[in-house]
Design an enzyme around this catalytic site. Structure first.
Site, mmCIF file in Angstrom:
data_model
loop_
_atom_site.group_PDB
_atom_site.id
_atom_site.type_symbol
_atom_site.label_atom_id
_atom_site.label_comp_id
_atom_site.label_asym_id
_atom_site.label_seq_id
_atom_site.Cartn_x
_atom_site.Cartn_y
_atom_site.Cartn_z
ATOM 1 N N TYR A 70 3.766 9.522 -11.451
ATOM 2 C CA TYR A 70 2.789 8.734 -10.842
ATOM 3 C C TYR A 70 1.863 8.086 -11.347
ATOM 4 O O TYR A 70 1.430 6.786 -10.823
ATOM 5 C CB TYR A 70 1.795 9.463 -10.064
ATOM 6 C CG TYR A 70 0.619 8.925 -8.915
ATOM 7 C CD1 TYR A 70 0.743 8.100 -7.990
ATOM 8 C CD2 TYR A 70 -0.987 8.785 -9.204
ATOM 9 C CE1 TYR A 70 0.140 7.961 -6.809
ATOM 10 C CE2 TYR A 70 -1.806 8.362 -8.106
ATOM 11 C CZ TYR A 70 -1.287 7.948 -7.336
ATOM 12 O OH TYR A 70 -2.479 7.125 -6.310
ATOM 13 N N ASN A 117 0.602 -1.010 0.105
ATOM 14 C CA ASN A 117 -0.182 0.263 0.044
ATOM 15 C C ASN A 117 1.072 1.285 -0.089
ATOM 16 O O ASN A 117 0.283 2.175 -0.378
ATOM 17 C CB ASN A 117 -0.665 0.093 1.168
ATOM 18 C CG ASN A 117 -1.435 1.588 2.031
ATOM 19 O OD1 ASN A 117 -2.562 1.308 0.489
ATOM 20 N ND2 ASN A 117 -1.424 2.408 2.248
ATOM 21 N N ILE A 145 -10.002 8.521 -2.417
ATOM 22 C CA ILE A 145 -10.436 8.199 -1.298
ATOM 23 C C ILE A 145 -10.899 9.777 -0.170
ATOM 24 O O ILE A 145 -9.631 10.670 -0.336
ATOM 25 C CB ILE A 145 -9.378 6.938 -0.222
ATOM 26 C CG1 ILE A 145 -10.000 6.154 -1.384
ATOM 27 C CG2 ILE A 145 -10.275 6.559 0.708
ATOM 28 C CD1 ILE A 145 -11.329 5.500 -2.027
#
Length: 248
Positions: A157, A89, A192
């Site tokens: 990214y 993660n 999120i």
């Protein structure tokens, strides 16, 4: 309850945001968790205190450092005896901008943490699963919707998350060909609601999400519970998008 009973999970970047949501979901379902972070040591200590030392261990880790992975695996096996699940993660967003204006150092930093860190995690988790768990386990790579659709102002990214997606496919196939019962899947979160999201942009972001709100860390935690459990025994090399309908 107890969907992950007797399982031991390593969660990188597991002390805040999505990682902490995954850790909480895992503990709630009976898992023992080893959570890591490079800088947020206080967050790691607080999480262990919250979950209980019998259920959790914090190890400080730079995921781009191979020796650090060896220490994490040793600490996990010393305390809990095996490795069942790895959740890759940990990641960073880096600086946004045009690719022609991006420095090589900025590029390398994002790739080293977001992609090389996942490679190293897979490498050492597979070894540990072979040694301690009869070659059985589940590896969950946290990618992003940016691994499916490019972000024009976040080239490194996007590359790192797309690379994670393909690393997942390649590793899943390799392990299946070895006849090992180690599954590898990727999770692709959309927006999120974590501290990473600037408060000033939230309203604008929410307007782009079909369901009308951002996700919560536990939304990612719950899909990871499924992937870490034996319920997902036929899910391998797959992509799980959790984005409130943005990619629909």
């Amino acid at each position: 309850m107890d969907r992950l009973k007797d399982k031991v999970a390593i969660i990188t970047g597991g002390v805040a945001g999505i990682g902490l949501g995954v850790a909480q979901s895992f503990v709630d379902e009976g898992a023992k968790v080893v959570i890591t972070a490079n800088h947020n040591v206080d967050g790691g200590k607080a999480a262990v205190e919250k979950f209980g030392e019998d259920k959790a261990l914090f190890v400080q880790q730079d995921v781009a450092d191979e020796a650090a992975w060896e220490r994490v695996m040793d600490a996990t096996i010393d305390k809990f005896g095996k490795v069942d699940i790895l959740v890759n993660n940990a990641g960073i967003g880096g600086t946004d901008g045009k690719i022609e204006d991006m420095s090589l150092d900025a590029w390398n930093k994002i790739i080293s943490i977001n992609l090389t860190g996942n490679f190293l995690g897979e490498k050492y988790a597979i070894r540990a699963m072979k040694a301690t768990n009869n070659g059985k386990g589940s590896i969950i790579n946290i990618s992003s919707v940016a691994g499916l659709v490019g972000l024009p102002m976040s080239p490194a990214y996007s590359a790192s998350k797309g690379g994670t997606r393909m690393l997942t496919h390649a590793t899943a196939l390799s392990l299946a060909q070895e006849k090992l019962n180690i599954r590898v899947n990727s999770v692709h979160p959309g927006w999120i609601d974590t501290a990473i999201v600037p408060e000033a942009y939230k309203e604008q972001i929410i307007s782009t999400i079909p369901v009308g709100h951002m996700g919560e860390p536990r939304d990612i935690g719950e899909i990871c519970v499924y992937l870490g459990s034996d319920e997902s025994k036929f899910a391998n090399g797959a992509e799980f998008v959790v984005d409130g309908g943005q990619r629909a």
